[in-house]
Design a protein around this motif. Structure first.
Motif, short mmCIF file in Angstrom:
data_model
loop_
_atom_site.label_atom_id
_atom_site.label_comp_id
_atom_site.label_asym_id
_atom_site.label_seq_id
_atom_site.Cartn_x
_atom_site.Cartn_y
_atom_site.Cartn_z
N ALA A 2 57.04 -0.38 46.49
CA ALA A 2 57.42 -1.93 46.41
C ALA A 2 57.22 -2.90 47.32
CB ALA A 2 58.53 -2.48 46.36
N GLU A 21 60.81 -2.24 53.36
CA GLU A 21 61.03 -1.87 52.11
C GLU A 21 61.91 -2.74 51.27
OE1 GLU A 21 59.87 1.58 48.99
OE2 GLU A 21 59.89 2.36 50.60
N PRO A 22 62.81 -3.39 50.37
CA PRO A 22 63.62 -3.24 49.72
C PRO A 22 64.91 -1.97 49.94
CG PRO A 22 61.67 -4.67 48.46
CD PRO A 22 61.01 -3.37 49.52
N ARG A 23 64.12 -1.50 49.77
CA ARG A 23 65.57 -0.41 49.00
C ARG A 23 65.48 0.03 50.38
NH1 ARG A 23 62.57 5.20 46.67
NH2 ARG A 23 59.86 4.71 47.20
N ASP A 44 76.63 10.68 50.46
CA ASP A 44 76.39 9.38 49.68
C ASP A 44 76.65 9.60 48.27
OD1 ASP A 44 76.15 12.14 48.22
OD2 ASP A 44 74.84 13.29 48.35
N SER A 46 79.16 6.51 49.76
CA SER A 46 79.69 5.93 49.81
C SER A 46 80.82 5.68 50.59
CB SER A 46 79.54 4.14 49.30
OG SER A 46 78.22 3.91 49.13
N THR A 64 75.41 1.35 52.35
CA THR A 64 75.62 0.26 51.43
C THR A 64 75.34 -1.03 51.50
OG1 THR A 64 77.49 2.45 51.09
CG2 THR A 64 77.24 0.70 49.75
N MET B 1 70.83 9.13 47.85
CA MET B 1 71.23 8.64 49.12
C MET B 1 69.68 7.11 48.66
SD MET B 1 72.20 8.79 51.92
CE MET B 1 72.65 7.37 53.35
N TYR B 2 68.49 8.21 48.20
CA TYR B 2 67.57 6.75 48.30
C TYR B 2 66.97 6.45 46.60
CZ TYR B 2 67.05 10.11 51.80
OH TYR B 2 67.18 11.03 53.24
N THR B 3 67.19 4.80 46.83
CA THR B 3 66.90 4.66 45.25
C THR B 3 65.80 4.48 44.89
OG1 THR B 3 66.51 2.28 46.53
CG2 THR B 3 69.01 3.03 46.38
N PRO B 5 61.86 2.33 43.92
CA PRO B 5 61.35 1.56 44.63
C PRO B 5 62.21 0.48 43.64
CG PRO B 5 59.94 2.93 43.74
CD PRO B 5 61.73 3.86 43.64
N PHE B 6 62.30 -0.85 43.76
CA PHE B 6 61.96 -2.44 43.42
C PHE B 6 61.92 -3.43 44.82
CE2 PHE B 6 66.23 -1.36 45.99
CZ PHE B 6 66.96 -2.36 46.57
N THR B 7 61.35 -4.60 43.68
CA THR B 7 62.08 -5.84 44.14
C THR B 7 62.63 -6.84 44.48
OG1 THR B 7 61.28 -6.44 41.75
CG2 THR B 7 59.48 -5.98 43.08
N ILE B 37 74.93 -0.36 44.49
CA ILE B 37 74.29 0.68 45.59
C ILE B 37 74.79 1.48 45.48
CG2 ILE B 37 73.75 1.03 47.51
CD1 ILE B 37 73.47 -2.64 47.47
N PRO B 38 76.23 2.29 45.07
CA PRO B 38 76.42 3.48 44.69
C PRO B 38 75.62 4.04 44.01
CG PRO B 38 78.05 2.91 45.92
CD PRO B 38 77.43 1.39 45.14
N MET B 40 72.76 3.12 41.99
CA MET B 40 71.37 3.53 42.76
C MET B 40 70.98 4.41 43.68
SD MET B 40 70.90 -0.73 43.06
CE MET B 40 68.70 0.03 43.15
N LYS B 41 71.83 4.98 44.00
CA LYS B 41 72.12 5.83 45.48
C LYS B 41 71.86 7.66 44.65
CE LYS B 41 74.46 5.24 48.92
NZ LYS B 41 75.40 5.01 50.26
N LEU B 42 73.10 7.00 43.76
CA LEU B 42 72.30 8.43 42.69
C LEU B 42 71.45 7.99 41.76
CD1 LEU B 42 76.43 8.69 43.01
CD2 LEU B 42 75.34 10.51 43.97
N ARG B 43 70.61 6.99 41.55
CA ARG B 43 70.08 7.10 40.42
C ARG B 43 70.11 6.89 39.07
NH1 ARG B 43 63.69 8.48 43.15
NH2 ARG B 43 64.23 7.69 44.90
N TYR C 120 61.68 8.73 51.44
CA TYR C 120 62.30 8.56 50.32
C TYR C 120 61.06 8.95 49.43
CZ TYR C 120 65.77 4.94 51.90
OH TYR C 120 67.10 3.95 52.20
N ARG C 123 61.78 12.11 48.65
CA ARG C 123 62.90 12.31 47.18
C ARG C 123 62.42 11.74 46.04
NH1 ARG C 123 65.54 12.55 44.31
NH2 ARG C 123 67.88 12.52 43.48
N GLU C 282 71.17 16.61 51.77
CA GLU C 282 72.47 15.02 50.82
C GLU C 282 73.85 15.69 51.26
OE1 GLU C 282 70.54 12.23 48.46
OE2 GLU C 282 68.53 13.45 48.66
#
Lengths: 168, 277, 794
Positions: A2, A21-23, A44, A46, A64, B1-3, B5-7, B37-38, B40-43, C120, C123, C282
């Motif tokens: 993004a 990067e937004p993320r 991981d 929170s 978070t 831990m890593y989400t 991607p997004f806009t 967000i939690p 998203m971090k776990l996808r 990132y 991952r 992690e």
């Protein structure tokens, strides 16, 4: 990937403008982009609170929050807590009362405690323990952390404090 | 831990937020982010776009309008917890909120975020159910006020439709101080509710609600009916708080079985009610 | 001459802290090298499966990805080593490879490695690696895994039995039980725990192609050992080609002792790619792929007389080892468990049989206490069961069976070295007094009348610290395959500043502070003038590291001995300076002088200057004050004490509230009481956590259900009590400082204090035993069952 977003933040009194990067999580922005590695990552999900920093005066878990969310904000990290070469009373309390062992949870623990004492200058032991529910420590069993925060609270209230003495 | 991607889109006003939602129908709204967000971090959640509504002025703040307390959806738990207005009008609400997560979660998490996310183990859904709240939902075609009883529709599912935003929580204020109690059995690790029971005494008798144990928060109608027309005392409470829910309707896991949770509902309901006697 | 202020015994605050409270420590993830790449691991979602096919092409094509490797790529390095094999004990050890090849044996087993420009991207690319598995049936329970028809995990280990071990006398134990007045039998489960240091594990590897040398920064409790194992066993290169550096380590609790796959694959990838590679777990990965602790299933019988004498103990334990054999996994449920199973009691006949068993779970190895908490829990639970059976006060039963002061050194007949020193009853009495035992029993009786359930639990323990004597632990038959001495180098620089390098590896224990206290006192120099260095194999002499509560008793003694050598040499040089005979010299408070003439003294700084400039030294004396000791103690040390917990059980919800926790510990002489208390607090917290909260839980399909901190209940401040501590002091005769060790005592003592209290509280319901953790539902169910059984009986 993004598109990156420009943000401007003040961290420990220093202004930074960055393309992120937004993320990107705030904790990664602080650690990797700004090199402020005192803010730690211990989980991981929170839970652990090793990453607590202050955003506009409020304690938050920087794992978070996305860096983009704090655009325009003023942040304090553990590195910015001491002023003019003097430890913050909470830092001092942790040292005096043996409130840390490995030291990994300590920055987040201290930042959470500072937030508590701002909101409640005279917390009871129960209130301190309740306020630490978002911060895990695996070394100390928390008792000396509680003593450290009581020490800092007394000092911030201008009361006399006693330094390192074993508890028995 | 890593989400993923997004806009990222930051709305400055409610109308802009609605417009952004129109343009990004797959987007998720981001307020405090402490549910989203939690995940998203776990996808577990991979939204292609986020619309940040935390700075939308129309969604912030707490005010009294006649006999209604109006709380903006993007108001944080901490703002509610520390609000003098709330403490005076519904003292049990800050007490309930203090049981949510931890101080950092409450500094960022928002009332609207929690309600719109409708996590089955969240605390606030039970609380707003017994407070007989109304939820203001804004869409492209205007606003509507939804009764809380029709708001929670399933796991992570509410009356907020596509393109809509939950904007305000309206809590009716009775004469004097609202009497409400929330009893929670927290999960020892996540601190979410294994079972949470809220009770309140309203103009039409006792309202009771359950969270944590089922797929979404619900009214405890069996309890309400059992107490209907009864004087509220230790005996009537004890008699009413028996087998309030059927374990077959509840969730269970290796730590807390459905059967145990059903038992906890009785115990917590009793304890909550006893606090109001 | 007036004594200078002594540092030893004082509660001085730690010198480690200033940088840590300012966020200026350097932990593994803080290390950033130019050109550094980031690694992420593709991990198995299956507990047991064949790997049919791995397709890395999509991941490799992802922008920012530098390389993707599988286990097949890394066949040029060996599997991880196992100390147990080297010990010459018969075992069927199968250790992990850098990445799994052919099959996976637990959820989280590493299958492929992605290396990318940033974390990132790495991952993201993990999601793009396609792995085709053929799932196999799984087994997670150690006893079930040995039963006929259980899925076979390794061809090399029939019935999944990796090893069989025993100690004590089966004949004697059988006879004692057969002829006993009273026999109590129980099945005791010591559940799986996940160590959870707040910093996960990780490493950064750099390879210098010009010299063929690796540098590995790592979360290590024992960098010298890691260097040895990774070079000599895994890579087959000279030990000198690897430098291991442990920066600040954010807690270990045993988990950071072992040799893990990620150290190997990171080094391998750094060499292949010619760029530094970082891998940091992690938390969920730490839970799925780093070692766990405990996980025993035990059948136990205790025998005795109606007047309270225990006469026999027979133990059968199935110890879960996980999907592979971890570095020292064999030594934990054997030497450190079976050989101390009779605890503080004189039990004339005991026998322990242990099976080490593979299951489809994460590997199990040492976790704080390592074997001793399992042993102590077992005997202390059974002492309470026995006391209840004969209707005797549990404190009295303990008294009647204690090893007595005159029995030391005490040989327990289980192949343990003799217990060094002890006096168990005063610690018990002191703890009972602190808790107000008589009053409590009255309060308990009153409370029961009101339907409130209070309980008190006693735990009298002994443990093994300073695990070392190489002639014992390294001997064939013990299975450790290594000595466990410790090293220290002490140098006095020409400015008079003292630099100590130690093979110990502090990660929270305050070793820099305590060692400096010792050196300052012994050399009579200002505490501030003493620097303690550690953690870098290039700088420190070979040492075995920090675990087994051995830093002070073994590492500290090595320092102490080096200091004595410095003093001896200083006396020789001072004698030369004063034109006196060395044998007439005294070294005291930082000065050397001729006996009777303290006014004409040479300070250590003066002597160090003389030794360093070296233009006038006595014949045959080398320049510089620089002494090294490799200290191998004659025995372990045996701390002991009594802990007492008081709980209240909410019979409606089953929730246990820990109301008081009293601990009287005897850790020998104390160098820094502040630090000892801190160690005990943290140790107690972990034992309480085992009793009430934590469980590394796998379901029957081998899925780890407590796979992160949302599910695994590491206690918060609000879930733990205030600890009330006191001590008795029985110096150890083993080392010159009389110290024993305090790092694990709290954990070893505490779980059974809490569980004994819970079961005491539940005794009105006829409940005799509960497995840990005493979760609300488990307690509630036990009460429900008891009520139902009584109703049925009525």
């Amino acid at each position: 990937m993004a598109e990156k977003v420009r943000i401007s933040v003040t961290v420990n009194g220093v202004q930074h403008t960055s393309e992120v990067e937004p993320r990107q999580l705030l904790v990664h922005y602080l650690r990797e982009t700004l090199g402020l590695t005192g803010t730690h990552i211990g989980c991981d999900t929170s839970q652990c609170g090793a990453c607590v920093v202050h955003v506009d005066g409020q304690a938050v878990k920087s794992c978070t929050v996305f860096a983009v969310q704090v655009d325009g904000s003023s942040l304090t990290t553990i590195e910015g807590l001491a002023k003019d070469g003097h430890y913050h009373p909470v830092q001092e309390g942790f040292w005096e009362k043996h409130g840390l062992q490995c030291g990994f949870c300590t920055p987040g623990m201290i930042m959470a405690a500072v937030d508590l004492l701002k909101k409640n200058p005279n917390p009871s032991e129960g209130e301190i323990r309740h306020a630490l529910e978002g911060n895990l420590c695996r070394c100390t069993g928390y008792q000396n952390i509680v003593l450290a925060i009581q020490y800092a609270a007394a000092k911030l209230r201008g009361e006399p404090v006693t330094g390192a003495v074993a508890d028995d | 831990m890593y989400t993923a991607p997004f806009t990222y889109h930051r709305a400055q006003s409610l109308s802009e937020a609605l417009q952004m939602l129109q343009q990004n129908p797959e987007a998720k709204l981001l307020a405090g982010g402490h549910s989203l967000i939690p995940a998203m971090k776990l996808r577990l959640a991979t939204p292609p776009a986020l619309i940040d509504i935390s700075r939308v002025p129309e969604l912030r703040g707490i005010r009294r309008e006649g006999n209604t307390l109006v709380i903006g959806a993007a108001t944080t738990y901490y703002e509610i917890e520390s609000s003098e207005l709330v403490r005076q009008s519904i003292p049990a609400l800050p007490e309930a909120i203090e049981q949510i997560g931890d101080p950092m979660v409450r500094n960022k998490g928002t009332i609207g975020g929690s309600l719109a996310h409708a996590d089955p183990a969240a605390d606030l859904p039970a609380v707003v159910l017994v407070l007989d709240a109304k939820l203001k939902i804004q869409g492209p075609g205007g606003a509507r006020l939804v009764d809380v009883d029709s708001f929670f529709q399933g796991m992570f599912t509410t009356a907020v439709g596509p393109g809509e935003i939950l904007t305000e929580v309206h809590v009716p204020l009775p004469q004097g101080v609202a009497r409400m109690a929330y009893e929670k059995f927290p999960h020892p690790a996540s601190r979410y509710a294994v079972v949470g029971v809220a009770v309140a005494i309203g103009p039409n008798g006792v309202r009771a609600a359950l969270t944590g144990a089922g797929d979404h928060a619900v009214r405890l109608s069996k309890l309400e009916q059992a107490l209907s027309g009864q004087p509220l005392n230790a005996q009537s409470i004890e008699a009413a708080c028996q087998n309030l829910v059927d374990a077959g309707e509840l969730m269970g896991d290796h730590n807390f079985s459905a059967e145990y949770r059903a038992h906890l509902v009785d115990v917590l309901a009793k304890r909550a009610l006893l606090r109001l006697v | 001459m007036a004594d200078v202020t002594k540092m030893v015994g004082k509660a001085i605050k730690r010198r480690e802290d200033p940088k840590l409270i300012q966020g200026r420590g350097t932990f593994i993830d803080d290390i950033k090298l130019p050109g550094m790449l980031h690694a992420a691991v593709v991990r198995s979602p299956y507990a047991h499966a064949k790997i049919k096919r791995i397709d890395v092409s999509r991941a490799l094509a992802h922008p920012g990805v530098v390389a993707v490797f599988t286990g097949e790529d890394m066949m040029d390095i060996n599997p991880m080593p196992a100390a147990w094999q080297a010990g010459g004990v018969k075992s069927n050890a199968v250790t992990p490879r850098a990445l799994a090849v052919g099959k996976v044996t637990h959820v989280g087993d590493g299958v492929a490695l992605v290396v990318a420009e940033d974390r990132y991207t790495a991952r993201d690319a993990v999601e793009l690696v396609e792995v085709e598995y053929e799932p196999l049936p799984a087994v997670v329970d150690a006893r079930k895994a040995t039963e006929p028809g259980a899925p076979l995990i390794h061809e090399a280990a029939p019935n999944n039995i990796c090893m069989e071990w025993e100690c004590g006398s089966k004949e004697k134990a059988d006879a004692a039980i057969a002829s006993a007045e009273v026999v109590v039998k129980e099945e005791i489960i010591n559940q799986r725990l996940i160590p959870t240091p707040m910093e996960t594990r990780g490493c950064v590897a750099r390879y210098d192609a010009a010299t063929g040398e690796f540098t590995l920064w790592m979360t290590s409790q024992a960098p010298h050992v890691h260097r040895l194992l990774l070079t000599a066993f895994v890579f087959g290169i000279p030990e000198t080609k690897l430098r291991c550096i442990a920066p600040n380590v954010g807690g270990g609790f045993g988990q950071k002792i072992f040799c893990y796959a990620d150290y190997a694959f990171t080094m391998w990838a750094a060499r292949r790619l010619g760029r530094p590679v970082k891998y940091v777990e992690e938390r969920s990965e730490n839970y799925k792929a780093s070692t766990h602790g405990r996980d025993h299933v035990t059948e136990v019988e205790i025998a005795g007389t109606r007047d309270g004498k225990v006469t026999g103990l027979r133990v059968k334990t199935w110890a879960n080892l996980g999907g592979y054999f971890s570095t020292i996994a064999g030594g934990i449920p054997t030497t450190l468990y079976g050989r101390i199973i009779t605890g503080v009691y004189k039990i004339p006949a005991a026998h322990v049989k242990v099976w080490g068993v593979y299951t489809n779970t994460a590997m199990v190895d040492a976790y704080r206490g390592a074997g001793r908490p399992e042993a102590s829990y077992l005997i202390e639970r059974m002492m309470d069961r026995f006391a209840a059976e004969i209707g005797m006060d549990p404190a009295e039963v303990r008294r009647r069976n204690f090893i007595q002061p005159q029995d030391f050194p005490y040989d327990n007949g289980l192949g343990m070295l003799p217990y060094d020193s002890g006096n168990y009853e005063p610690a018990l009495n002191k703890a009972l007094q602190m808790v107000g035992y008589e009053n409590f029993r009255k309060e308990q009786a009153e409370a029961r009348k009101q339907g409130r359930y209070l309980g008190l639990g006693i735990s009298s323990y002994v443990e093994i610290c300073g695990v070392a004597p190489s002639a014992w632990i390294g001997a064939v038959g013990q299975g450790w395959g290594a000595g466990l001495f410790e090293s220290a180098n002490v140098r006095v620089h020409l400015t008079g500043k003292v630099v100590v390098t130690t093979g110990s590896l502090p990660h929270g224990q305050g070793v820099e502070t305590t060692f400096a206290q010792i050196v300052a006192d012994e050399l009579g120099v200002p505490y501030e003038d003493v620097t303690i260095e550690w953690g870098d194999t290039l700088a420190a002499p070979f040492g075995y590291g920090t675990y087994g509560s051995r830093s002070l008793a073994v590492g500290g003694t090595a320092v102490h001995k080096s200091v004595q050598k410095i003093k001896e040499k200083a006396k020789i040089i001072a004698a030369h300076m004063l034109e006196a005979a060395p044998e007439d010299m005294v070294f005291e408070n930082g000065k050397a002088y001729v006996k009777g003439s303290p006014d004409k003294a040479k300070t250590l700084a003066e002597i160090a200057l003389q030794a360093s400039l070296a233009y006038s030294l006595p014949p045959g004396v080398e320049p510089f004050l620089d002494e090294t000791t490799y200290y191998d103690p004659p025995n372990c040390t045996f701390p002991f004490g009594t802990h007492i917990a008081i709980v209240e059980v909410d019979a409606e919800t089953g929730k246990v509230e820990l109301r008081r926790y009293v601990a009287v510990d005897d850790v020998g002489n104390i160098i820094n009481p502040l630090i000892v208390e801190g160690q005990l607090h943290g140790g107690i917290a972990q034992g309480v956590a085992q009793a009430l909260y934590e469980h590394g839980y796998y379901d029957e399909d081998g899925e780890l259900r407590s796979s992160n901190l949302l599910e695994y209940a590491v206690p918060t401040a609000a879930m733990l009590p205030r600890y009330e501590l006191d001590h008795t002091v029985t110096p150890s005769p083993v080392n010159p400082m009389g110290v024993k060790g305090a790092g694990e005592a709290g954990t070893i003592a505490s779980a059974q204090a809490v569980m004994n209290a819970v079961i005491d509280a539940l005794s009105p319901f006829g409940i005799k035993h509960l497995q840990m953790p005493a979760t609300p539902e488990r307690v509630w169910r036990a009460i429900q069952n008891s009520r139902q059984m009584r109703q049925a009986a009525d």
